[in-house]
Design a protein around this motif. Structure first.
Motif, PDB file in Angstrom:
ATOM      1  N   GLN A  56      90.192 -42.311-165.530  1.00  0.00           N
ATOM      2  CA  GLN A  56      89.957 -43.478-164.714  1.00  0.00           C
ATOM      3  C   GLN A  56      91.105 -44.378-165.510  1.00  0.00           C
ATOM      4  N   SER A  57      91.972 -44.747-165.103  1.00  0.00           N
ATOM      5  CA  SER A  57      92.906 -45.727-165.671  1.00  0.00           C
ATOM      6  C   SER A  57      92.657 -47.135-165.168  1.00  0.00           C
ATOM      7  N   ALA A  58      93.190 -47.966-165.977  1.00  0.00           N
ATOM      8  CA  ALA A  58      92.800 -49.430-165.816  1.00  0.00           C
ATOM      9  C   ALA A  58      92.976 -49.869-164.413  1.00  0.00           C
ATOM     10  N   GLY A  59      94.167 -49.437-164.095  1.00  0.00           N
ATOM     11  CA  GLY A  59      94.619 -49.608-162.688  1.00  0.00           C
ATOM     12  C   GLY A  59      93.837 -49.308-161.448  1.00  0.00           C
ATOM     13  N   ALA A  60      93.291 -48.059-161.763  1.00  0.00           N
ATOM     14  CA  ALA A  60      92.280 -47.521-160.670  1.00  0.00           C
ATOM     15  C   ALA A  60      90.981 -48.199-160.714  1.00  0.00           C
ATOM     16  N   ILE A  61      90.568 -48.431-161.888  1.00  0.00           N
ATOM     17  CA  ILE A  61      89.303 -49.245-162.040  1.00  0.00           C
ATOM     18  C   ILE A  61      89.493 -50.562-161.299  1.00  0.00           C
ATOM     19  N   ASP A  62      90.637 -51.362-161.646  1.00  0.00           N
ATOM     20  CA  ASP A  62      90.907 -52.636-160.843  1.00  0.00           C
ATOM     21  C   ASP A  62      90.718 -52.644-159.375  1.00  0.00           C
ATOM     22  N   ILE A  63      91.206 -51.436-158.882  1.00  0.00           N
ATOM     23  CA  ILE A  63      91.327 -51.245-157.519  1.00  0.00           C
ATOM     24  C   ILE A  63      89.918 -50.797-156.848  1.00  0.00           C
ATOM     25  N   LEU A  64      89.104 -50.033-157.688  1.00  0.00           N
ATOM     26  CA  LEU A  64      87.829 -49.931-157.118  1.00  0.00           C
ATOM     27  C   LEU A  64      86.877 -50.987-157.322  1.00  0.00           C
ATOM     28  N   ASN A  65      87.120 -51.977-158.325  1.00  0.00           N
ATOM     29  CA  ASN A  65      86.280 -53.299-158.378  1.00  0.00           C
ATOM     30  C   ASN A  65      86.676 -54.103-157.283  1.00  0.00           C
ATOM     31  N   PHE A  66      88.065 -54.041-156.957  1.00  0.00           N
ATOM     32  CA  PHE A  66      88.485 -54.941-155.812  1.00  0.00           C
ATOM     33  C   PHE A  66      87.700 -54.372-154.578  1.00  0.00           C
ATOM     34  N   ALA A  67      87.608 -53.203-154.170  1.00  0.00           N
ATOM     35  CA  ALA A  67      86.954 -52.533-153.260  1.00  0.00           C
ATOM     36  C   ALA A  67      85.578 -52.847-153.344  1.00  0.00           C
ATOM     37  N   GLY A 100      74.824 -51.966-141.700  1.00  0.00           N
ATOM     38  CA  GLY A 100      74.224 -52.494-142.986  1.00  0.00           C
ATOM     39  C   GLY A 100      73.678 -51.404-143.926  1.00  0.00           C
ATOM     40  N   LYS A 101      73.128 -50.387-143.392  1.00  0.00           N
ATOM     41  CA  LYS A 101      72.757 -49.274-144.335  1.00  0.00           C
ATOM     42  C   LYS A 101      74.087 -48.823-145.116  1.00  0.00           C
ATOM     43  N   HIS A 102      75.018 -48.601-144.133  1.00  0.00           N
ATOM     44  CA  HIS A 102      76.412 -47.959-144.713  1.00  0.00           C
ATOM     45  C   HIS A 102      77.004 -48.821-145.897  1.00  0.00           C
ATOM     46  N   GLU A 103      77.046 -50.297-145.359  1.00  0.00           N
ATOM     47  CA  GLU A 103      77.500 -51.076-146.838  1.00  0.00           C
ATOM     48  C   GLU A 103      76.737 -50.949-147.898  1.00  0.00           C
ATOM     49  N   THR A 104      75.499 -51.015-147.731  1.00  0.00           N
ATOM     50  CA  THR A 104      74.500 -50.939-148.953  1.00  0.00           C
ATOM     51  C   THR A 104      74.862 -49.702-149.794  1.00  0.00           C
ATOM     52  N   GLN A 105      75.139 -48.642-148.923  1.00  0.00           N
ATOM     53  CA  GLN A 105      75.511 -47.306-149.478  1.00  0.00           C
ATOM     54  C   GLN A 105      76.684 -47.180-150.301  1.00  0.00           C
ATOM     55  N   HIS A 106      77.674 -48.119-149.452  1.00  0.00           N
ATOM     56  CA  HIS A 106      79.001 -48.077-150.180  1.00  0.00           C
ATOM     57  C   HIS A 106      79.044 -48.971-151.718  1.00  0.00           C
ATOM     58  N   VAL A 107      78.037 -50.002-151.628  1.00  0.00           N
ATOM     59  CA  VAL A 107      78.104 -50.632-152.718  1.00  0.00           C
ATOM     60  C   VAL A 107      77.660 -49.812-153.878  1.00  0.00           C
ATOM     61  N   ALA A 108      76.644 -48.945-153.842  1.00  0.00           N
ATOM     62  CA  ALA A 108      75.745 -47.860-154.556  1.00  0.00           C
ATOM     63  C   ALA A 108      76.945 -46.679-155.038  1.00  0.00           C
ATOM     64  N   PHE A 109      77.706 -46.464-154.156  1.00  0.00           N
ATOM     65  CA  PHE A 109      78.536 -45.340-154.276  1.00  0.00           C
ATOM     66  C   PHE A 109      79.623 -45.810-155.280  1.00  0.00           C
ATOM     67  N   LEU A 110      80.165 -47.279-155.077  1.00  0.00           N
ATOM     68  CA  LEU A 110      81.242 -47.694-155.856  1.00  0.00           C
ATOM     69  C   LEU A 110      80.830 -48.043-157.271  1.00  0.00           C
ATOM     70  N   LYS A 111      79.463 -48.581-157.150  1.00  0.00           N
ATOM     71  CA  LYS A 111      78.852 -48.969-158.473  1.00  0.00           C
ATOM     72  C   LYS A 111      78.650 -47.507-159.388  1.00  0.00           C
ATOM     73  N   GLY A 112      78.377 -46.524-158.625  1.00  0.00           N
ATOM     74  CA  GLY A 112      78.164 -45.341-159.329  1.00  0.00           C
ATOM     75  C   GLY A 112      79.278 -44.808-160.054  1.00  0.00           C
ATOM     76  N   ALA A 113      80.628 -44.750-159.213  1.00  0.00           N
ATOM     77  CA  ALA A 113      81.738 -44.090-159.655  1.00  0.00           C
ATOM     78  C   ALA A 113      82.147 -45.350-160.795  1.00  0.00           C
ATOM     79  N   LEU A 114      81.907 -46.584-160.598  1.00  0.00           N
ATOM     80  CA  LEU A 114      82.504 -47.407-161.605  1.00  0.00           C
ATOM     81  C   LEU A 114      81.654 -47.486-163.083  1.00  0.00           C
ATOM     82  N   GLY A 115      80.375 -47.297-162.922  1.00  0.00           N
ATOM     83  CA  GLY A 115      79.254 -47.496-163.804  1.00  0.00           C
ATOM     84  C   GLY A 115      79.543 -48.665-164.581  1.00  0.00           C
ATOM     85  N   ALA A 116      79.456 -48.918-165.910  1.00  0.00           N
ATOM     86  CA  ALA A 116      79.545 -49.932-166.553  1.00  0.00           C
ATOM     87  C   ALA A 116      80.715 -50.857-166.274  1.00  0.00           C
TER      88      ALA A 116
END
Length: 261
Positions: A56-67, A100-116
């Motif tokens: 995961q590059s810094a740029g990619a992490i920045d994009i996922l955090n943006f999402a 609403g359920k989808h959006e909650t799942q999207h948050v969990a999905f992206l947080k899982g991908a980004l970790g800390a």
């Protein structure tokens, strides 16, 4: 092979290692190592997981955090709306409950991908600094904000796809969310058209029509692949613009999101 001993050693030299590996351990260790693959293949699978985590590059992490920030916005918006008594008619309640359920799942999905590396959830002003003061008391206002957020989300993910081309795994994560956001936008646009009696509001975007205006900036583009399609086969300008969807830049999206921060 003592996986946990290796993880301990990695953490000694990289304090963020657990964050990098968090998503990988959940998805791959549990699904692949934990039950299906033979023990002889564990070292190869583990190496693949570590490579992906550290790719995961810094740029990619920045994009996922943006999402992730946009998903925080949408998740909070629908949580509040679905909890507001008398806002959403019973005929449409199931739709927004599911969104609403989808959006909650999207948050969990992206947080899982980004970790800390995941950013914290900001505080939002869903009234848009007063521009949509009745967003949680008037259904048409709620639909207007909802369709603007969904259309922004679709264009935002599209605009960042190029920045993730070097990391196919992260690009896949983004595209998995993008297509669902497009379906949200389509159904909400249809509901808005019906609720307001405005037949010009279709399931897709026509010209640069819509509010707030910055959400739809550039959607009236008729040049695709370097070719101006104006007058193509007698098609109207509106029909040409409806056939294509345009990306938003990160700065454009941040300007739109800034209204709610």
């Amino acid at each position: 092979m003592d996986i946990f001993k290796i993880l301990d050693e990695i953490q000694k030299i990289d304090g963020d290692s657990m964050g990098r590996l968090e998503h990988a351990t959940r998805r791959h260790f549990m699904n692949r190592i934990g039950s299906k693959i033979a023990s002889v293949a564990v070292p190869t699978a583990f190496a693949s997981i570590v490579n992906k985590a550290y790719a995961q590059s810094a740029g990619a992490i920045d994009i996922l955090n943006f999402a992730l920030t946009l998903e925080y916005l949408e998740d909070g918006f629908y949580q509040t709306a679905n909890a507001a008594a008398g806002l959403i008619p019973s005929t449409d309640k199931a739709i927004f409950t599911q969104i609403g359920k989808h959006e909650t799942q999207h948050v969990a999905f992206l947080k899982g991908a980004l970790g800390a590396k995941a950013v914290a959830k900001p505080t939002f002003d869903f009234t848009g600094k007063g521009a949509f003061a009745t967003v949680f008391t008037d259904y048409n206002t709620f639909l207007t904000v909802s369709h603007a957020l969904e259309d922004t989300g679709v264009r935002a993910y599209k605009g960042q796809a190029g920045g993730l081309m070097g990391d196919p795994d992260l690009l896949q994560y983004a595209l998995q969310v993008h297509s669902v956001e497009a379906r949200h936008a389509s159904i909400v646009r249809k509901l808005l058209g019906a609720a307001t009696g405005n037949a010009a509001i279709k399931s897709w975007i026509t010209n640069a029509d819509g509010a707030p205006a910055p959400v739809y900036a550039g959607e009236d583009n008729k040049t695709q692949g370097g070719v101006n399609l104006t007058g193509l086969s007698g098609k109207s300008d509106a029909a040409i613009t409806e056939a294509f969807d345009e990306p938003l830049t990160k700065d454009q999206v941040l300007t739109i999101a800034g209204l709610f921060l």
